[in-house]
Scaffold this motif. Structure first.
Motif, PDB file in Angstrom:
ATOM      1  N   ILE A 141       0.861  -1.185   0.000  1.00  0.00           N
ATOM      2  CA  ILE A 141       0.000   0.000   0.000  1.00  0.00           C
ATOM      3  C   ILE A 141       0.891   1.226   0.000  1.00  0.00           C
ATOM      4  CG2 ILE A 141      -1.779   1.277   1.245  1.00  0.00           C
ATOM      5  CD1 ILE A 141      -2.805  -1.348   2.338  1.00  0.00           C
ATOM      6  N   ARG A 142       0.733   2.047  -1.013  1.00  0.00           N
ATOM      7  CA  ARG A 142       1.563   3.228  -1.172  1.00  0.00           C
ATOM      8  C   ARG A 142       0.730   4.491  -0.996  1.00  0.00           C
ATOM      9  NH1 ARG A 142       4.703   1.666  -6.835  1.00  0.00           N
ATOM     10  NH2 ARG A 142       5.852  -0.162  -6.041  1.00  0.00           N
ATOM     11  N   PHE A 143       1.167   5.326  -0.058  1.00  0.00           N
ATOM     12  CA  PHE A 143       0.645   6.673   0.061  1.00  0.00           C
ATOM     13  C   PHE A 143       1.706   7.634  -0.482  1.00  0.00           C
ATOM     14  CE2 PHE A 143      -1.290   4.432   3.836  1.00  0.00           C
ATOM     15  CZ  PHE A 143      -2.541   4.271   3.246  1.00  0.00           C
ATOM     16  N   GLU A 144       1.435   8.916  -0.424  1.00  0.00           N
ATOM     17  CA  GLU A 144       2.379   9.872  -1.007  1.00  0.00           C
ATOM     18  C   GLU A 144       3.751   9.792  -0.344  1.00  0.00           C
ATOM     19  OE1 GLU A 144       2.772  14.677  -1.903  1.00  0.00           O
ATOM     20  OE2 GLU A 144       1.036  13.888  -0.830  1.00  0.00           O
ATOM     21  N   TYR A 148       3.568   0.531   2.904  1.00  0.00           N
ATOM     22  CA  TYR A 148       3.404  -0.522   3.908  1.00  0.00           C
ATOM     23  C   TYR A 148       3.251  -1.874   3.217  1.00  0.00           C
ATOM     24  CZ  TYR A 148       2.330   3.367   7.038  1.00  0.00           C
ATOM     25  OH  TYR A 148       2.379   4.533   7.762  1.00  0.00           O
ATOM     26  N   ARG A 149       3.793  -2.870   3.874  1.00  0.00           N
ATOM     27  CA  ARG A 149       3.606  -4.256   3.450  1.00  0.00           C
ATOM     28  C   ARG A 149       2.509  -4.860   4.309  1.00  0.00           C
ATOM     29  NH1 ARG A 149       7.651  -9.296   4.731  1.00  0.00           N
ATOM     30  NH2 ARG A 149       6.779 -10.798   3.236  1.00  0.00           N
ATOM     31  N   VAL A 150       1.491  -5.415   3.666  1.00  0.00           N
ATOM     32  CA  VAL A 150       0.357  -6.007   4.371  1.00  0.00           C
ATOM     33  C   VAL A 150       0.223  -7.459   3.927  1.00  0.00           C
ATOM     34  CG1 VAL A 150      -2.140  -5.913   4.742  1.00  0.00           C
ATOM     35  CG2 VAL A 150      -0.824  -3.787   4.549  1.00  0.00           C
ATOM     36  N   ILE A 151       0.158  -8.374   4.884  1.00  0.00           N
ATOM     37  CA  ILE A 151      -0.043  -9.790   4.604  1.00  0.00           C
ATOM     38  C   ILE A 151      -1.304 -10.234   5.333  1.00  0.00           C
ATOM     39  CG2 ILE A 151       0.883 -12.126   4.832  1.00  0.00           C
ATOM     40  CD1 ILE A 151       3.680 -10.923   4.780  1.00  0.00           C
ATOM     41  N   ILE A 156      -3.678 -10.679  10.194  1.00  0.00           N
ATOM     42  CA  ILE A 156      -3.119  -9.638   9.356  1.00  0.00           C
ATOM     43  C   ILE A 156      -1.802  -9.167   9.958  1.00  0.00           C
ATOM     44  CG2 ILE A 156      -4.437  -7.813  10.528  1.00  0.00           C
ATOM     45  CD1 ILE A 156      -4.555  -6.345   7.817  1.00  0.00           C
ATOM     46  N   GLN A 157      -0.830  -8.935   9.087  1.00  0.00           N
ATOM     47  CA  GLN A 157       0.457  -8.374   9.481  1.00  0.00           C
ATOM     48  C   GLN A 157       0.675  -7.084   8.707  1.00  0.00           C
ATOM     49  OE1 GLN A 157       3.703 -11.302   9.155  1.00  0.00           O
ATOM     50  NE2 GLN A 157       2.120 -12.882   9.030  1.00  0.00           N
ATOM     51  N   VAL A 158       1.191  -6.077   9.391  1.00  0.00           N
ATOM     52  CA  VAL A 158       1.460  -4.779   8.766  1.00  0.00           C
ATOM     53  C   VAL A 158       2.861  -4.338   9.157  1.00  0.00           C
ATOM     54  CG1 VAL A 158       0.764  -2.356   8.550  1.00  0.00           C
ATOM     55  CG2 VAL A 158      -0.982  -4.128   8.867  1.00  0.00           C
ATOM     56  N   ALA A 163       6.637  -4.357  -0.142  1.00  0.00           N
ATOM     57  CA  ALA A 163       6.325  -5.787  -0.129  1.00  0.00           C
ATOM     58  C   ALA A 163       7.402  -6.544  -0.899  1.00  0.00           C
ATOM     59  CB  ALA A 163       4.957  -6.029  -0.735  1.00  0.00           C
ATOM     60  N   THR A 164       7.492  -7.842  -0.636  1.00  0.00           N
ATOM     61  CA  THR A 164       8.501  -8.654  -1.318  1.00  0.00           C
ATOM     62  C   THR A 164       7.952  -9.297  -2.589  1.00  0.00           C
ATOM     63  OG1 THR A 164       7.935 -10.507   0.133  1.00  0.00           O
ATOM     64  CG2 THR A 164       9.776  -9.113   0.794  1.00  0.00           C
ATOM     65  N   ASP A 165       6.742  -9.801  -2.539  1.00  0.00           N
ATOM     66  CA  ASP A 165       6.128 -10.440  -3.711  1.00  0.00           C
ATOM     67  C   ASP A 165       4.627 -10.212  -3.662  1.00  0.00           C
ATOM     68  OD1 ASP A 165       5.803 -11.954  -6.015  1.00  0.00           O
ATOM     69  OD2 ASP A 165       5.771 -13.872  -4.923  1.00  0.00           O
ATOM     70  N   PRO A 166       4.184  -8.970  -3.881  1.00  0.00           N
ATOM     71  CA  PRO A 166       2.772  -8.636  -3.655  1.00  0.00           C
ATOM     72  C   PRO A 166       1.833  -9.216  -4.700  1.00  0.00           C
ATOM     73  CG  PRO A 166       3.923  -6.753  -4.585  1.00  0.00           C
ATOM     74  CD  PRO A 166       4.975  -7.792  -4.299  1.00  0.00           C
ATOM     75  N   ASP A 167       0.643  -9.624  -4.232  1.00  0.00           N
ATOM     76  CA  ASP A 167      -0.436  -9.956  -5.158  1.00  0.00           C
ATOM     77  C   ASP A 167      -0.950  -8.702  -5.847  1.00  0.00           C
ATOM     78  OD1 ASP A 167      -1.438 -12.973  -4.584  1.00  0.00           O
ATOM     79  OD2 ASP A 167      -0.708 -12.070  -2.737  1.00  0.00           O
ATOM     80  N   ALA A 168      -0.875  -7.573  -5.138  1.00  0.00           N
ATOM     81  CA  ALA A 168      -1.333  -6.306  -5.703  1.00  0.00           C
ATOM     82  C   ALA A 168      -0.594  -5.151  -5.040  1.00  0.00           C
ATOM     83  CB  ALA A 168      -2.845  -6.137  -5.521  1.00  0.00           C
ATOM     84  N   VAL A 169      -0.338  -4.121  -5.831  1.00  0.00           N
ATOM     85  CA  VAL A 169       0.230  -2.873  -5.331  1.00  0.00           C
ATOM     86  C   VAL A 169      -0.850  -1.801  -5.443  1.00  0.00           C
ATOM     87  CG1 VAL A 169       2.000  -1.096  -5.633  1.00  0.00           C
ATOM     88  CG2 VAL A 169       2.570  -3.516  -5.998  1.00  0.00           C
ATOM     89  N   ILE A 170      -1.157  -1.164  -4.318  1.00  0.00           N
ATOM     90  CA  ILE A 170      -2.239  -0.181  -4.238  1.00  0.00           C
ATOM     91  C   ILE A 170      -1.627   1.188  -3.978  1.00  0.00           C
ATOM     92  CG2 ILE A 170      -4.337   0.483  -2.985  1.00  0.00           C
ATOM     93  CD1 ILE A 170      -4.409  -2.522  -2.025  1.00  0.00           C
TER      94      ILE A 170
END
Length: 219
Positions: A141-144, A148-151, A156-158, A163-170
């Protein structure tokens, strides 16, 4: 013993002794802002917009004196002064998480924005995945100014960082993500308006934003 001028409950109960250290206004929120890693003083001020510079400085001095936070330097190469939690301070994380879970069921009575760390901590506190799937999914998850890496899975882990191998980049703004998760904001409409971009598995993102308990708005 409290320093001269500091208030104390003068009670041997463990709760009272803990509150002697972290019970002053803004103290626990300073700890919240440091849960995901060190921050500069200016970043702490940004995350606690309702607190004055003097109050933040005073609370940091008190927390440092009590061994909850410590000074350090970020870098290299800049070697910028910053603050981080000590081992004693990090032990407050489950306490804050329990308090956040309890508070998440209370009505929201302010229109003020959440800091990015407060928003990510709220995600941890309100995570309730639909169904019983144990499949792990990873998101970035990218803000300006932050990422953060979320699993997610059964829990849930934050963590702050990529992230190392994300399913999605937001990529979005904190208020947009907050409204998607907690206020029923339309994901397709937000995508059409360019308020959020997704690289990767959009179905995983749809699952993510429906995996949190929403707070009541009225009593």
């Amino acid at each position: 013993m409290p320093e001269r001028g500091e208030r104390s409950y003068d009670d041997p109960c463990g709760i009272a002794r803990a509150l002697d250290l972290v019970g002053e206004r803004w103290a626990l929120l300073l700890v919240r802002e440091l849960i995901f890693g060190p921050k500069r003083f200016t970043d702490l001020r940004h995350g606690l917009a309702g607190a004055s510079q003097n109050v933040i400085a005073q609370r940091l001095r008190e927390l440092e004196r009590h061994g909850v936070v410590e000074r350090m330097r970020l870098g290299p190469p800049a070697r910028v002064p910053a603050y981080r939690l000590t081992r004693l301070g990090r032990e407050l994380e489950p306490v804050l998480l329990a308090l956040a879970r309890w508070g998440s069921d209370l009505p929201i009575r302010t229109a003020n924005e959440l800091s990015t760390d407060a928003l990510m901590f709220a995600l941890r506190a309100t995570y309730e995945p639909p169904g019983r799937s144990t499949r792990l999914r990873e998101y970035e998850i990218r803000f300006e100014l932050d990422q953060y890496r979320v699993i997610t899975g059964t829990d849930i882990q934050v963590a702050r960082g990529p992230a190392t191998d994300p399913d999605a980049v937001i990529a979005t703004a904190p208020d947009v993500l907050r409204d998607l998760v907690y206020a029923g904001r339309s994901l397709p409409l937000s995508l059409d308006r360019g308020e959020i971009t997704i690289v990767g598995d959009r179905s995983a993102v749809r699952r993510l934003i429906t995996s949190f308990r929403r707070p009541p708005t009225t009593e």
